[in-house]
Design an enzyme around this catalytic site. Structure first.
Site, PDB file in Angstrom:
ATOM      1  N   ARG A 234       1.751  42.380  80.048  1.00 56.51           N
ATOM      2  CA  ARG A 234       3.128  41.970  79.786  1.00 56.51           C
ATOM      3  C   ARG A 234       3.059  40.665  78.995  1.00 56.51           C
ATOM      4  O   ARG A 234       2.184  39.834  79.230  1.00 56.51           O
ATOM      5  CB  ARG A 234       3.911  41.749  81.085  1.00 56.51           C
ATOM      6  CG  ARG A 234       4.374  43.043  81.763  1.00 56.51           C
ATOM      7  CD  ARG A 234       5.473  43.755  80.981  1.00 56.51           C
ATOM      8  NE  ARG A 234       5.917  44.990  81.628  1.00 56.51           N
ATOM      9  CZ  ARG A 234       5.410  46.195  81.377  1.00 56.51           C
ATOM     10  NH1 ARG A 234       4.438  46.336  80.509  1.00 56.51           N
ATOM     11  NH2 ARG A 234       5.876  47.255  81.994  1.00 56.51           N
ATOM     12  N   ASP A 258      -0.324  43.738  72.453  1.00 56.33           N
ATOM     13  CA  ASP A 258       0.550  44.914  72.405  1.00 56.33           C
ATOM     14  C   ASP A 258       1.893  44.573  73.038  1.00 56.33           C
ATOM     15  O   ASP A 258       2.820  45.366  73.003  1.00 56.33           O
ATOM     16  CB  ASP A 258      -0.103  46.082  73.156  1.00 56.33           C
ATOM     17  CG  ASP A 258       0.707  47.369  73.017  1.00 56.33           C
ATOM     18  OD1 ASP A 258       1.086  47.695  71.866  1.00 56.33           O
ATOM     19  OD2 ASP A 258       0.980  48.029  74.036  1.00 56.33           O
ATOM     20  N   GLU A 263       9.583  39.946  73.282  1.00 62.98           N
ATOM     21  CA  GLU A 263       9.648  41.221  72.548  1.00 62.98           C
ATOM     22  C   GLU A 263      10.991  41.934  72.678  1.00 62.98           C
ATOM     23  O   GLU A 263      11.350  42.745  71.824  1.00 62.98           O
ATOM     24  CB  GLU A 263       8.526  42.166  73.009  1.00 62.98           C
ATOM     25  CG  GLU A 263       8.700  42.718  74.429  1.00 62.98           C
ATOM     26  CD  GLU A 263       7.571  43.678  74.825  1.00 62.98           C
ATOM     27  OE1 GLU A 263       6.407  43.312  74.689  1.00 62.98           O
ATOM     28  OE2 GLU A 263       7.890  44.797  75.270  1.00 62.98           O
ATOM     29  N   HIS A 295       4.167  47.302  71.535  1.00 64.60           N
ATOM     30  CA  HIS A 295       4.188  47.922  72.874  1.00 64.60           C
ATOM     31  C   HIS A 295       3.942  49.435  72.784  1.00 64.60           C
ATOM     32  O   HIS A 295       4.723  50.235  73.284  1.00 64.60           O
ATOM     33  CB  HIS A 295       5.530  47.637  73.572  1.00 64.60           C
ATOM     34  CG  HIS A 295       5.414  47.610  75.068  1.00 64.60           C
ATOM     35  ND1 HIS A 295       6.007  46.662  75.848  1.00 64.60           N
ATOM     36  CD2 HIS A 295       4.760  48.438  75.936  1.00 64.60           C
ATOM     37  CE1 HIS A 295       5.744  46.898  77.119  1.00 64.60           C
ATOM     38  NE2 HIS A 295       4.983  47.970  77.201  1.00 64.60           N
TER      39      HIS A 295
HETATM   40  P1  NAI Z   1      -2.086  48.756  88.776  1.00 60.48           P
HETATM   41  O1  NAI Z   1      -1.035  48.359  89.774  1.00 60.48           O
HETATM   42  O2  NAI Z   1      -2.846  50.006  88.997  1.00 60.48           O
HETATM   43  O3  NAI Z   1      -3.151  47.552  88.632  1.00 60.48           O
HETATM   44  C1  NAI Z   1      -2.801  46.208  88.573  1.00 60.48           C
HETATM   45  C2  NAI Z   1      -3.946  45.432  89.180  1.00 60.48           C
HETATM   46  O4  NAI Z   1      -3.644  44.041  89.033  1.00 60.48           O
HETATM   47  C3  NAI Z   1      -4.145  45.707  90.676  1.00 60.48           C
HETATM   48  O5  NAI Z   1      -5.489  46.012  90.941  1.00 60.48           O
HETATM   49  C4  NAI Z   1      -3.712  44.404  91.316  1.00 60.48           C
HETATM   50  O6  NAI Z   1      -4.445  44.128  92.533  1.00 60.48           O
HETATM   51  C5  NAI Z   1      -4.056  43.419  90.228  1.00 60.48           C
HETATM   52  N1  NAI Z   1      -3.401  42.140  90.405  1.00 60.48           N
HETATM   53  C6  NAI Z   1      -2.181  41.873  90.937  1.00 60.48           C
HETATM   54  N2  NAI Z   1      -1.965  40.543  90.955  1.00 60.48           N
HETATM   55  C7  NAI Z   1      -3.075  39.968  90.439  1.00 60.48           C
HETATM   56  C8  NAI Z   1      -3.449  38.628  90.207  1.00 60.48           C
HETATM   57  N3  NAI Z   1      -2.648  37.618  90.539  1.00 60.48           N
HETATM   58  N4  NAI Z   1      -4.663  38.395  89.643  1.00 60.48           N
HETATM   59  C9  NAI Z   1      -5.499  39.413  89.343  1.00 60.48           C
HETATM   60  N5  NAI Z   1      -5.185  40.703  89.545  1.00 60.48           N
HETATM   61  C10 NAI Z   1      -3.997  40.971  90.091  1.00 60.48           C
HETATM   62  O7  NAI Z   1      -1.345  48.748  87.367  1.00 60.48           O
HETATM   63  P2  NAI Z   1      -1.805  49.473  86.015  1.00 60.48           P
HETATM   64  O8  NAI Z   1      -1.229  50.845  85.990  1.00 60.48           O
HETATM   65  O9  NAI Z   1      -3.261  49.297  85.840  1.00 60.48           O
HETATM   66  O10 NAI Z   1      -1.008  48.601  84.937  1.00 60.48           O
HETATM   67  C11 NAI Z   1      -1.310  47.221  84.739  1.00 60.48           C
HETATM   68  C12 NAI Z   1      -0.224  46.585  83.900  1.00 60.48           C
HETATM   69  O11 NAI Z   1      -0.267  47.131  82.594  1.00 60.48           O
HETATM   70  C13 NAI Z   1       1.216  46.887  84.378  1.00 60.48           C
HETATM   71  O12 NAI Z   1       1.643  45.969  85.361  1.00 60.48           O
HETATM   72  C14 NAI Z   1       2.033  46.763  83.124  1.00 60.48           C
HETATM   73  O13 NAI Z   1       2.515  45.430  83.043  1.00 60.48           O
HETATM   74  C15 NAI Z   1       1.027  47.011  82.006  1.00 60.48           C
HETATM   75  N6  NAI Z   1       1.315  48.237  81.261  1.00 60.48           N
HETATM   76  C16 NAI Z   1       1.402  48.164  79.899  1.00 60.48           C
HETATM   77  C17 NAI Z   1       1.662  49.297  79.135  1.00 60.48           C
HETATM   78  C18 NAI Z   1       1.711  49.256  77.635  1.00 60.48           C
HETATM   79  O14 NAI Z   1       2.222  50.222  77.015  1.00 60.48           O
HETATM   80  N7  NAI Z   1       1.219  48.219  76.982  1.00 60.48           N
HETATM   81  C19 NAI Z   1       1.909  50.594  79.784  1.00 60.48           C
HETATM   82  C20 NAI Z   1       1.699  50.576  81.209  1.00 60.48           C
HETATM   83  C21 NAI Z   1       1.449  49.436  81.926  1.00 60.48           C
END
Ligand code: NAI
Length: 328
Positions: A234, A258, A263, A295
Site C-alpha cells: 500500500r 505499484d 494514488e 496498482h
Molecule cells: P497476508 O495477510 O496473507 O500477509 C500479510 C503479512 O503481513 C502477514 O504474514 C502478517 O503477519 C504480516 N504483517 C502484519 N503486520 C506486520 C508488521 N507490522 N510487520 C511485518 N509484517 C506484518 O496478505 P497478502 O495477501 O500477502 O497481501 C499483502 C498486502 O499486499 C495486502 O495487505 C495489500 O495491501 C497488498 N496487495 C496489493 C495488491 C496489488 O495489486 N498491488 C493486491 C493485493 C494485495
C-alpha cells in the site's frame, strides 16, 4: 440480490457477468467511485461492491445505511479504506476477498525488480530509436543477492519461493514466521537487521498504524547505499518525501512502486490530457531509476476471475443467511 458495483471498468463487467451465471444476482455497474455524491446510485441496492480506492468512511456509511444498503463487498484484500467500527455500529456487514492470486502480485514485484535491475524499460525505448549503446544499462546478477521481504503472508511467501529459485538469499520480517518460508530456508530477522543487510527490499505487509511510513527518513538512513526498494503493498508504507530525498542523494539506487500514497483519484484512470497537480508524483516520474505502475499487481485473468467469483459467493452466502468466512 441487487448489487451496485462502483469504480467498475469494462474488465470488471466481463468477469462479474461470467461469474454471476451461477448466482443470478442483479448487477448494476457504475464507473463512478462510491462517494457521498454518488451513493444515491445505490438506492434500492442491498449491497455495494467497491474497490481499493473507494473511501468508505463514516459519513458515506451513514449515508448508505439511510438508503437501505446493508452490505459493503470489497473486491480486494486490503480493507484500510473502510471505517469498520462505524460499519459495525450501523449493523452493516463488510466482506472482502482475502486471497485471489498471490502469484499475480508476487510476480509483478519480480517484474519490477528485474526491469529496474536490467533496465529493460529504457532499453526498449533506446533500441526503437536506433540507439544500440549499452552505457547506463549495467545491471547485476540476482543470484547471490540478499532480498528482504517485510510481510511473509500469502504474497510474501510466493515471492520468497520465486526469489529462492533465482538464487537469492531471502531475509524476512513478520510478526509470524511462515512455515512455508522457513522450509525454503528464509531467515527471519528483526526489521533493523533486514534494512541493513538487504540489497533489495520488498514490502508485503498490510497498511496499519504500525506499518505506515515504515520506509521513512530514519529507516532509509539504515539501508545499504544503492538499495532497491519495491512497494506493491500500500502506498503509505513509504514516506514519499523521504524516498525522494533518498533518490536524490543516491542512497536509494532504484524504486519500483505499484502503489502510491496519493494514488486515489489518479490510478486506474486516464489523465493523459490533464495537468497532473501532484508534484511529488511528478518528481518521482523524473528519475530514470524509478518505475511506477498503476496498482496493476493484481491484474491477471486468474485474479480477476477469482475476485468476481469470491465476491459474488460472499454475497450469496449472506443472502442465504449463512455465515460468510470472509466477513470482517
Ligand atoms: P497476508 O495477510 O496473507 O500477509 C500479510 C503479512 O503481513 C502477514 O504474514 C502478517 O503477519 C504480516 N504483517 C502484519 N503486520 C506486520 C508488521 N507490522 N510487520 C511485518 N509484517 C506484518 O496478505 P497478502 O495477501 O500477502 O497481501 C499483502 C498486502 O499486499 C495486502 O495487505 C495489500 O495491501 C497488498 N496487495 C496489493 C495488491 C496489488 O495489486 N498491488 C493486491 C493485493 C494485495
Amino acid at each position: 440480490m441487487r448489487i451496485a458495483v462502483f469504480s467498475s471498468k469494462p474488465y470488471d463487467h466481463d468477469t462479474f457477468i461470467a461469474a454471476n451465471t451461477v448466482h443470478g444476482h442483479s448487477l448494476h455497474f457504475f464507473e463512478a467511485a462510491l462517494s457521498v455524491e454518488t451513493c444515491s446510485l445505490a438506492e434500492e441496492s442491498e449491497a455495494v461492491c467497491v474497490f481499493v480506492n473507494d473511501k468508505v468512511d463514516a459519513r458515506l456509511l451513514r449515508c448508505m445505511a439511510g438508503r437501505g444498503v446493508k452490505t459493503v463487498a470489497l473486491r480486494c484484500a486490503g480493507f484500510n479504506n473502510v471505517d469498520l467500527p462505524v460499519a459495525k455500529e450501523l449493523g452493516m456487514r463488510v466482506v472482502r476477498v482475502p486471497a485471489y492470486s498471490p502469484y499475480a502480485v508476487a510476480e509483478h514485484a519480480v517484474a519490477l525488480m528485474l526491469t529496474l535491475n536490467r533496465k529493460t524499460h529504457r532499453a526498449y525505448n533506446r533500441v526503437r530509436e536506433g540507439n544500440f549503446a549499452l552505457n547506463g544499462l549495467l545491471g547485476f546478477d540476482m543470484h547471490g543477492k540478499t532480498v528482504g521481504i517485510i510481510g511473509t503472508g500469502r504474497i510474501g511467501a510466493v515471492l520468497a519461493k520465486i526469489l529462492t529459485g533465482l538464487g537469492c538469499v531471502v531475509l524476512a520480517e513478520d510478526v509470524y514466521q511462515n512455515p512455508a518460508c522457513l522450509a525454503l530456508g528464509v531467515r527471519y530477522i528483526d526489521r533493523a537487521s533486514l534494512l541493513r543487510e538487504s540489497d533489495i527490499i520488498s514490502l508485503h505487509c498490510p497498511l496499519t498504524p504500525e506499518t505506515r511510513h515504515l520506509i521513512n527518513k530514519e529507516s532509509i538512513a539504515m539501508l545499504k547505499h544503492g538499495v532497491m526498494v519495491i512497494n506493491t503493498g500500500r502506498g503509505a508504507l513509504v514516506d514519499t518525501r523521504a524516498i525522494i530525498a533518498g533518490l536524490k542523494s543516491g542512497h536509494i539506487g532504484a524504486l519500483g512502486l505499484d502503489v502510491y500514497e496519493q494514488e486515489e483519484g489518479l490510478f486506474f484512470e486516464d489523465h493523459s490530457n490533464e495537468i497532473i497537480q501532484d508534484d511529488l508524483l511528478q518528481r518521482l516520474l523524473t528519475f530514470p531509476n524509478v518505475l511506477i505502475t498503476s496498482h496493476q499487481g493484481y491484474f491477471t485473468r486468474e485474479a480477476l476471475t477469482a475476485i468476481a467469483e469470491t465476491t459474488l459467493n460472499n454475497l450469496s452466502q449472506l443472502e442465504r443467511g449463512e455465515a460468510c468466512p470472509n466477513t470482517l
